[in-house]
Design a protein around this motif. Sequence first.
Motif, PDB file in Angstrom:
ATOM      1  N   HIS A  40      -7.744 -13.549 -13.141  1.00  0.00           N
ATOM      2  CA  HIS A  40      -6.425 -13.756 -12.173  1.00  0.00           C
ATOM      3  C   HIS A  40      -6.126 -12.634 -11.309  1.00  0.00           C
ATOM      4  O   HIS A  40      -4.789 -12.374 -11.075  1.00  0.00           O
ATOM      5  N   GLY A  41      -7.024 -11.610 -11.305  1.00  0.00           N
ATOM      6  CA  GLY A  41      -6.389 -10.606 -10.337  1.00  0.00           C
ATOM      7  C   GLY A  41      -5.841 -10.645  -9.174  1.00  0.00           C
ATOM      8  O   GLY A  41      -5.021  -9.826  -8.591  1.00  0.00           O
ATOM      9  N   ALA A  42      -6.583 -11.627  -8.326  1.00  0.00           N
ATOM     10  CA  ALA A  42      -6.031 -11.981  -6.799  1.00  0.00           C
ATOM     11  C   ALA A  42      -4.626 -12.536  -7.127  1.00  0.00           C
ATOM     12  O   ALA A  42      -3.743 -12.072  -6.152  1.00  0.00           O
ATOM     13  N   TYR A  43      -4.358 -13.207  -7.995  1.00  0.00           N
ATOM     14  CA  TYR A  43      -2.846 -13.595  -8.346  1.00  0.00           C
ATOM     15  C   TYR A  43      -1.967 -12.765  -8.451  1.00  0.00           C
ATOM     16  O   TYR A  43      -0.731 -12.669  -8.081  1.00  0.00           O
ATOM     17  N   LEU A  44      -2.253 -11.652  -9.531  1.00  0.00           N
ATOM     18  CA  LEU A  44      -1.478 -10.429  -9.588  1.00  0.00           C
ATOM     19  C   LEU A  44      -1.047  -9.818  -8.567  1.00  0.00           C
ATOM     20  O   LEU A  44       0.038  -9.133  -8.292  1.00  0.00           O
ATOM     21  N   VAL A  45      -2.109  -9.447  -7.682  1.00  0.00           N
ATOM     22  CA  VAL A  45      -1.803  -8.492  -6.516  1.00  0.00           C
ATOM     23  C   VAL A  45      -1.222  -9.258  -5.321  1.00  0.00           C
ATOM     24  O   VAL A  45      -0.109  -8.685  -4.849  1.00  0.00           O
ATOM     25  N   ASP A  46      -1.184 -10.613  -5.291  1.00  0.00           N
ATOM     26  CA  ASP A  46      -0.413 -11.484  -4.293  1.00  0.00           C
ATOM     27  C   ASP A  46       1.023 -11.340  -4.951  1.00  0.00           C
ATOM     28  O   ASP A  46       1.884 -11.418  -4.081  1.00  0.00           O
ATOM     29  N   SER A  47       1.234 -11.333  -6.117  1.00  0.00           N
ATOM     30  CA  SER A  47       2.538 -11.697  -6.623  1.00  0.00           C
ATOM     31  C   SER A  47       3.575 -10.407  -6.339  1.00  0.00           C
ATOM     32  O   SER A  47       4.536 -10.229  -6.022  1.00  0.00           O
ATOM     33  N   LEU A  48       2.411  -9.198  -6.393  1.00  0.00           N
ATOM     34  CA  LEU A  48       3.002  -8.005  -6.313  1.00  0.00           C
ATOM     35  C   LEU A  48       3.140  -7.180  -4.957  1.00  0.00           C
ATOM     36  O   LEU A  48       3.795  -6.368  -4.367  1.00  0.00           O
ATOM     37  N   TRP A  49       2.603  -7.981  -3.973  1.00  0.00           N
ATOM     38  CA  TRP A  49       2.297  -7.574  -2.650  1.00  0.00           C
ATOM     39  C   TRP A  49       3.439  -7.229  -1.660  1.00  0.00           C
ATOM     40  O   TRP A  49       3.528  -6.281  -1.067  1.00  0.00           O
ATOM     41  N   GLU A  50       4.526  -8.186  -2.053  1.00  0.00           N
ATOM     42  CA  GLU A  50       5.763  -8.014  -1.061  1.00  0.00           C
ATOM     43  C   GLU A  50       6.737  -6.821  -1.821  1.00  0.00           C
ATOM     44  O   GLU A  50       7.395  -6.255  -0.817  1.00  0.00           O
ATOM     45  N   CYS A  51       6.493  -6.523  -2.886  1.00  0.00           N
ATOM     46  CA  CYS A  51       7.421  -5.299  -3.295  1.00  0.00           C
ATOM     47  C   CYS A  51       6.822  -4.263  -3.605  1.00  0.00           C
ATOM     48  O   CYS A  51       7.106  -3.200  -3.632  1.00  0.00           O
ATOM     49  N   ALA A  52       5.386  -4.125  -3.611  1.00  0.00           N
ATOM     50  CA  ALA A  52       4.410  -3.039  -3.974  1.00  0.00           C
ATOM     51  C   ALA A  52       3.245  -2.907  -2.974  1.00  0.00           C
ATOM     52  O   ALA A  52       2.179  -2.630  -3.728  1.00  0.00           O
ATOM     53  N   SER A  53       3.456  -3.357  -2.019  1.00  0.00           N
ATOM     54  CA  SER A  53       2.076  -3.320  -0.897  1.00  0.00           C
ATOM     55  C   SER A  53       1.773  -2.076  -0.725  1.00  0.00           C
ATOM     56  O   SER A  53       0.467  -1.492  -0.658  1.00  0.00           O
ATOM     57  N   GLU A  54       2.689  -1.098  -0.665  1.00  0.00           N
ATOM     58  CA  GLU A  54       2.252   0.444  -0.274  1.00  0.00           C
ATOM     59  C   GLU A  54       1.560   0.860  -1.516  1.00  0.00           C
ATOM     60  O   GLU A  54       0.431   1.651  -1.436  1.00  0.00           O
ATOM     61  N   LEU A  55       2.024   0.724  -2.876  1.00  0.00           N
ATOM     62  CA  LEU A  55       1.081   1.216  -3.731  1.00  0.00           C
ATOM     63  C   LEU A  55      -0.182   0.356  -3.928  1.00  0.00           C
ATOM     64  O   LEU A  55      -1.203   1.073  -4.206  1.00  0.00           O
ATOM     65  N   LEU A  56      -0.365  -0.710  -3.641  1.00  0.00           N
ATOM     66  CA  LEU A  56      -1.688  -1.389  -3.871  1.00  0.00           C
ATOM     67  C   LEU A  56      -2.646  -1.220  -2.505  1.00  0.00           C
ATOM     68  O   LEU A  56      -3.753  -1.085  -2.922  1.00  0.00           O
ATOM     69  N   LYS A  57      -2.055  -0.533  -1.526  1.00  0.00           N
ATOM     70  CA  LYS A  57      -2.761  -0.099  -0.321  1.00  0.00           C
ATOM     71  C   LYS A  57      -3.214   1.405  -0.693  1.00  0.00           C
ATOM     72  O   LYS A  57      -4.061   1.757   0.548  1.00  0.00           O
ATOM     73  N   ASP A  58      -2.995   2.051  -1.724  1.00  0.00           N
ATOM     74  CA  ASP A  58      -3.204   3.393  -1.728  1.00  0.00           C
ATOM     75  C   ASP A  58      -4.690   3.656  -2.357  1.00  0.00           C
ATOM     76  O   ASP A  58      -4.807   3.700  -3.501  1.00  0.00           O
ATOM     77  N   TRP A  59      -5.733   3.088  -1.556  1.00  0.00           N
ATOM     78  CA  TRP A  59      -7.188   2.990  -2.093  1.00  0.00           C
ATOM     79  C   TRP A  59      -7.621   4.497  -2.233  1.00  0.00           C
ATOM     80  O   TRP A  59      -8.522   4.651  -2.989  1.00  0.00           O
ATOM     81  N   GLU A  60      -6.795   5.187  -1.363  1.00  0.00           N
ATOM     82  CA  GLU A  60      -7.594   6.708  -1.656  1.00  0.00           C
ATOM     83  C   GLU A  60      -7.137   7.318  -3.447  1.00  0.00           C
ATOM     84  O   GLU A  60      -8.037   7.652  -3.835  1.00  0.00           O
ATOM     85  N   THR A  61      -6.196   6.752  -3.764  1.00  0.00           N
ATOM     86  CA  THR A  61      -5.882   7.108  -5.252  1.00  0.00           C
ATOM     87  C   THR A  61      -6.797   6.364  -6.133  1.00  0.00           C
ATOM     88  O   THR A  61      -7.278   6.702  -7.132  1.00  0.00           O
ATOM     89  N   MET A  62      -7.089   5.044  -5.890  1.00  0.00           N
ATOM     90  CA  MET A  62      -7.975   4.238  -6.473  1.00  0.00           C
ATOM     91  C   MET A  62      -9.520   4.862  -6.568  1.00  0.00           C
ATOM     92  O   MET A  62      -9.897   4.935  -7.685  1.00  0.00           O
ATOM     93  N   ILE A  63      -9.808   5.271  -5.515  1.00  0.00           N
ATOM     94  CA  ILE A  63     -11.074   5.907  -5.280  1.00  0.00           C
ATOM     95  C   ILE A  63     -11.131   7.201  -5.992  1.00  0.00           C
ATOM     96  O   ILE A  63     -12.041   7.561  -6.992  1.00  0.00           O
ATOM     97  N   SER A  64     -10.167   7.912  -6.063  1.00  0.00           N
ATOM     98  CA  SER A  64      -9.919   9.042  -6.877  1.00  0.00           C
ATOM     99  C   SER A  64     -10.247   9.033  -8.442  1.00  0.00           C
ATOM    100  O   SER A  64     -10.642   9.745  -9.014  1.00  0.00           O
ATOM    101  N   LEU A  65      -9.313   7.936  -8.602  1.00  0.00           N
ATOM    102  CA  LEU A  65      -9.452   7.688 -10.101  1.00  0.00           C
ATOM    103  C   LEU A  65     -10.750   7.147 -10.693  1.00  0.00           C
ATOM    104  O   LEU A  65     -11.069   7.377 -11.724  1.00  0.00           O
TER     105      LEU A  65
END
Length: 1276
Positions: free
Chosen positions: A473-498
Amino acid sequence: MIAAQDLHTEFQFPQEAESQLSSDTDLEDPDGKNAKTGKGVAAKKGKKALGDKAKGGGAGRVTGPGWVNGHHQENGMENMTLFEVVKMGKSATQSVVDDWIEAYKHDRDTTLLDLINFFIQCSGCKGAVSGEMFRHMQNSEIIRKMTEEFDEDSGDYPLTLSGPQWKKFRINFCDFIAVLVRQCQYSIIYDEYMMDTIISLLTGLSDSQVRAFRHTSTLAAMKLMTALVNVALNLSINMDNTQRQYEAERNKVIAKRANDRLELLLQKRKELQENQDEIENMMNAIFKGVFVHRYRDAIAEIRAICIEEIGVWMKLYSDAFLNDSYLKYVGWTMHDKQGEVRLKCLTALQGLFYNRELSTRLELFTSRFKDRIVSMTLDKEYDVAVQAIKLLTLVLQSSDEVLTAEDCESVYHLVYSAHRPIAIAAGEFLFKKLFSHRGPEEEGLPRRGRQSLNGSLIKTTVFFFLESELHEHGAYLVDSLWECASELLKDWETMISLLLDEPMPGEEALNDRQETALVEIMLCAIRQACECHPPVGRGTGKRVLTAKEKKTQLDDRTRVTEMFAVALPLLLAKYCVDIDKVTNLLQIPKFFDLDIYTTGRLEKHLDALLRQIWEVVDKHTDTEVLEACSTTYHYLCNEEFTIFNRVDIARSQLLDELVDKFNRLLEDFLQEGEEPDEDDAYQVLSTLKKITTFHNAHDLTKWDLFTSNYRLLNTGLQNGDMPEQIVVHAMQCTHYIILWHLAKVSDGTSVKGDMVTLRKQMRAFCLMCQRYINTINNAVKEQAFTILCDLLLIFSHQIMSSGREQLESLVYSPDSSLQAELLNFILDHVFIDQDDDNSTDGQQDDEASKIEALHKRRNLLAAYCKLIIYNVVEINTGADIFKQYMRYYNDYGDIIKETMSKTRQIDKIQCAKTLILSLQKLFNDMLSELGFNFDRSSSAFCGIKELARRFSLTFGLDQLKTREAIAMLHKDGIEFAFKEPSPQGEGSPPLNLAFLDILSEFSSKLIRQDKRTVHMYLERFMTFQMALQREDCWLPLISYRNSLQAGADDDTMSVISGISSRGSTVRSKKSKPATASKRKLPEEENSSSSSDAVWMNREQNVQTPVMMHSPHLTSTVLRDPKKMRPEDSFTATFTMPAEQHPHQPVPPQQQQPHPQHQTTIDYNTQVTWMLTQRQQAEARQQQERVSMHYAKMRNHMQQAIRRGSGLMEDDEEPIVEDVMMSSEDRLEDINEGMDFDTMDIDLPASKNRRERTELKPDYFDPSSIMDDSVLNVSMF
C-alpha cells in the motif's frame, strides 16, 4: 459568572404594560374552546384595531419612521410584516432593526407585539397574537392558541424548507436577532420589558410539542444567547478598562488626583456592574430554560444547534464559559447517536484547541474524554471521523504528552484508509507527529542530498512504511502525505542519493529491505506527481485540473525525466538482479517526457537504458520483470517521437536473438531418439516465456512462430511427457500469434491469402486445445479451456459486427461434442468442494492458496458463462450451471446471477425454459438418490424449492414483460410433472407430481388471465378422480391448483371433469358498468387472448400422458374476445346442457367436441358436485354483502359522531410532534422493525387536548440519543 438560580419562567412586567406573559409550558385548555382571535381595543382614527388579524399577524399602530400600521414600509411600496421583510432580505438588516427600535421608542407594546408575531410566523404558524391576547393571556394560553391555529398539513416549516430562498432566510433570521441585540445593548435591553418578554416567549415555545415551535424558538434563543454573550464580553472589557483608569487615577498624588473623575469612574463601574448582572441573569434564564432541556431534545437538529452555540460561547467569552460546568455538555453529547450532533461537538472543540491559550485550560476535559475522541476516529460517519482526527492533530500541537503511543498508533493506520479525506487527515497527523520536530543538531544541514534534513525524514518515512506491515500500500501512504509533505516526497534527488551514494562514516546504511521500500515509495511519488489523481480504490475518478495544477504537473514531469534519464541506468545496473527493485524501476520510464531525450541531448543515456533493459531480459525469467521490460519497450517505441528508430532497432535485435535461440533450442529438444534433459527443457522454457511475454505487447508475426509452437504442442500431445509449463506458454504464445494475425486481417493491412492461413491456423489450434482438455495435467487443461473459450468467443458470429462482413469465413461455431466437453470440464473442475481441489499441490492448509484456487475457478466459470451470454453455445446448456446457484452461492453466486440476467435479455422464453430445466435436473437427481417415496420435508426437496423461489425473484416485479416466459415455464413444469406414470400402478400419483409443489413458487409471477389459462392447461392432464383426491401424496397438485386460483376472487373457478368454469350466477343487467380504471384496453384483451391460445393450441394434438380418460360432459363455449362483454372477455364460460339450464341454451355452432377417447360418466354426480360448488359461492357472496353493509353503517356513524363533535373534514389541524417518550416498552414497540437511532414522531394535534395530563417541561428520554456509558458516569 452565572448564578445557579432556579429559573422562574413567569416574568412580571411594569403596570403600564397592562399585560402579563408566562412561559408556563401548560398547553391544556380546560374550556376546550377553539376561539378565534378576540377583538382588541379600538384603534385611533384611521388605524386598524389592535385585535384585527392582519396578514400573518402583527398589526398595530406605530408612529416611527419606516413603519405604517405596524408594518415595514420600504420605498413607498406596500406594507410588509417583519417576517416578510426578513424573508425577502432586500433591506439591510441594520436598517430594519433601526426602524423597529425607533418604533419601539414610540409604542413599545405594539412594536413588541410585532416581534412576537415575527417569531410565531417564522415557525410556520399562520396564526397571530392580537393585542387583546397580548394584554390578558399568559404565555401558556397564547402558545396553546397558536398551536391550535397551526394549520399546516405538512410537517415543513421555514427552517426545514429547501431552496436558496429559505437557506437565505435562516441566515437573515439569525442576523436579525444578533443585530437587534447589538443595537439595543446600550439602553433597551435593560428596560426590564423587551428582553423579559422575548425570553419568556422563547422559553415557552421551546417546550412546545410542536416541532416547528421548538426548533425555531431554540435557534432564536441560542442566537439571542450568543448576542448577549457578545454584550457581556464588551461589558467585561469596559469594566476592566474602567477599573484600570480608576486605579491609575487613585494612585496619583493627591495634588494631581481628580476627585470628580474618580466619582465618575466609580459611578460608571457601578453601572457597568449592574448591566453585567442583568445580562448574566438573562443568559442564566436562557441557559437554564432552553439549553439544559433542548441539548437533549429528541430531534438531532435541535441538539446540534445547542452544541454549536455553546462552542461559540466558550470561544468568545472563555473567562465565563470555558470551565468544566459547560464543557461537560459537549463531552456527554459526543456519545450522541446522530452523526450530525457528534460532528458539532468536534468542531466546537476544534475552535477551542486551535487557540493555544485556551487549550491549556482543557487539560481536565482532555483527560476525561480523550479516549472517546480517539475512538471517534473510527466513527461510522466519515465526516465525524475526519474531524476527530483533525481534533487530535490540534491536541497534538498543543501538547505532546497528552496522547500516548497507543493513541497515536490508532490514527497512524488510517493513512491506508480507502476513504481519502480520512487518509489525508491521518497523513497530516502523522506528519505533525513524526516530521515537524527538529532538534538543534538538525539546524544548518544542507537542503538536498543524503546529509540533508529531508534525507532523515525520508528514512523515517521508510521505517514507518515497513513497520506498518502493509507493504503493498505504498501508493496509499504517498497519497495520504501528499497534501502536507509533497515537497518531501518530490525530493527525488535525495532519494537517488540514498540509493546510489555510499554512506558517510558513522552513518547507518539502508539494508536491502529498506532500499526496496524506498524504491516503491519513490515510484509512487513519481506516479502521484505525473498523474495528479489518487490511486485506484481511493477517489471517484479523475478530476479536471486547474491551470496551476497543469503547470505543476508539467514541471514535475520534466524534472522526473531530466533526473531519472541519467539516474535510471545507474539504478538498474546496481540492482539488476533484484526482482522487486527492477520491476518498480522499469515502470518509471512511462512517466517520461520523451522529447527531452532529444531536446536535452540525452541520447547516450537512452542507449545506456536500452542496454540495461537487454541485460535484465537476459538475466531474468520472472514474469513480472519480463512484463515490465516489454511495457517499457512498448512505451519507448512511439512513432511520434524522434527516438523511435533508435529504440526499434534495439528491440528488433533483442527479438531476433530470442527467436533464433528458441528455434535452435527447439530443434535440439525435439530430436527423435533422445531423451531431453532438464537443462534443455529449462532453456526452452525460459526463452519461450520471454517470447510469449513480448508477444503480448509487440507484433512478432514476421518471425513466423506458429509452426514451431504448433510442432511443440503436437509433440507434447503425442508423447505425453512434455513439461507442463512449456505446454502452457506454447499455448499462450500461439494464442497471441492468432490474435495479432487477426488484427492485421481486420485492419486490411494483410496480403492475399492471409485470411485463409489464419482460418486454418485457428481451427487447427482449436482442435489442439480441445484435445488438451482431455489430458491429465490440471494446469494444461485449465490453460487449454481458457484459451479455447476466448477463441470461440472471438471467432463467433460477433466477429462480423461493426461492418466486418468480410470476416465471415473466420466464424467458428462449436459442435455439440465440443459444447459437451466444455460443460463437463466446468462441472468437473469448477463445482467442486475445496477439499476436492487438487490444483494447489497439497497446499490446501494455506489460506492464500485457497483464495487463489477459488479465483482461478471463478475465471474458468466466467469464461464459459460468456459463451452462454453471447450465444456461442446453446442457452439450455446453462441449466447445469444454474442448478448450482444455491449450493455454490458464496463462491459463484454473482457470476451465475449475472449470467441469468444476460440470458433473459437475449431470450426471455428460452431463459425460462433453462431455469425450469435446471430444477428438473435437480429433481431427477433427488429421485435417483432418495427414491420415489421421498419425504417432501427433506433438505434436498426444500433446497430445490428454495432455489425455485430465488429463480422467481429474478423475474422482477413487471409481470407483463415476463408474461410469456413465465407461462412457458409453467407449461414445461406441468408436462414434466405428468410425464412419468406412477411406479405403484393406476390410481397413484405420477412419479414427478411433487414437482408441482416446486412449480407453485412461480405462480405469483402469473397475471390473473394467465393463471386461468395455466389452470386450464393443467386440467388437460388431470382426470376427474384426480380432482377429488385429498390424500397427502396429492397435496402438491392441490397446492399448485390453489396457487393458480389465488388472486381471482371475482371469478368463482370450479373444476368439473377437466373443464374450467365460472359456475357463478349470471350478472344482473342492472349492475354498474366497469369503471375506466378497471376496464381492460382492447389491445390488452387481444394480446392476452391470443397469447393464451398460442401455446395452449400448440398442444392440441398432444396426447395426455399416462392419464385416465376424461369423461365427455358437454362443450365449452369459447367466445370471440371482440364479441364478449368486458367482464367476460378474459375467461372461458362453462355451460350446462340445455335440459339442465333451459335459460342458458348452447348454440350448436359454438360447441367444441372433446377428443374421441373421452367417455361419458354419470351426469348426476356431475350435477350434484356443481350445485354444491354453486351454493358455496353464493354463501361467500352473501357474507361479503353483509360485511360491506356493516362497513357502510360504521362509516355513516363515524361521520355523524364527527359532525356532532365539531370535527369537520375541512378543519385544519396542526402538525405536532410527540417528543414525550413515556416508557421503554412503548419506545421498543415503536422502533420494532426499524433501524433508526432516534424516532421523529409527527402526529396531528388533537383538538381535544384538554383531556391530556400536564406535560413536563423536559420531553426527553436519554436512552434515545446517548449510550448508557454517558448517562451513568459523572464527569469529574
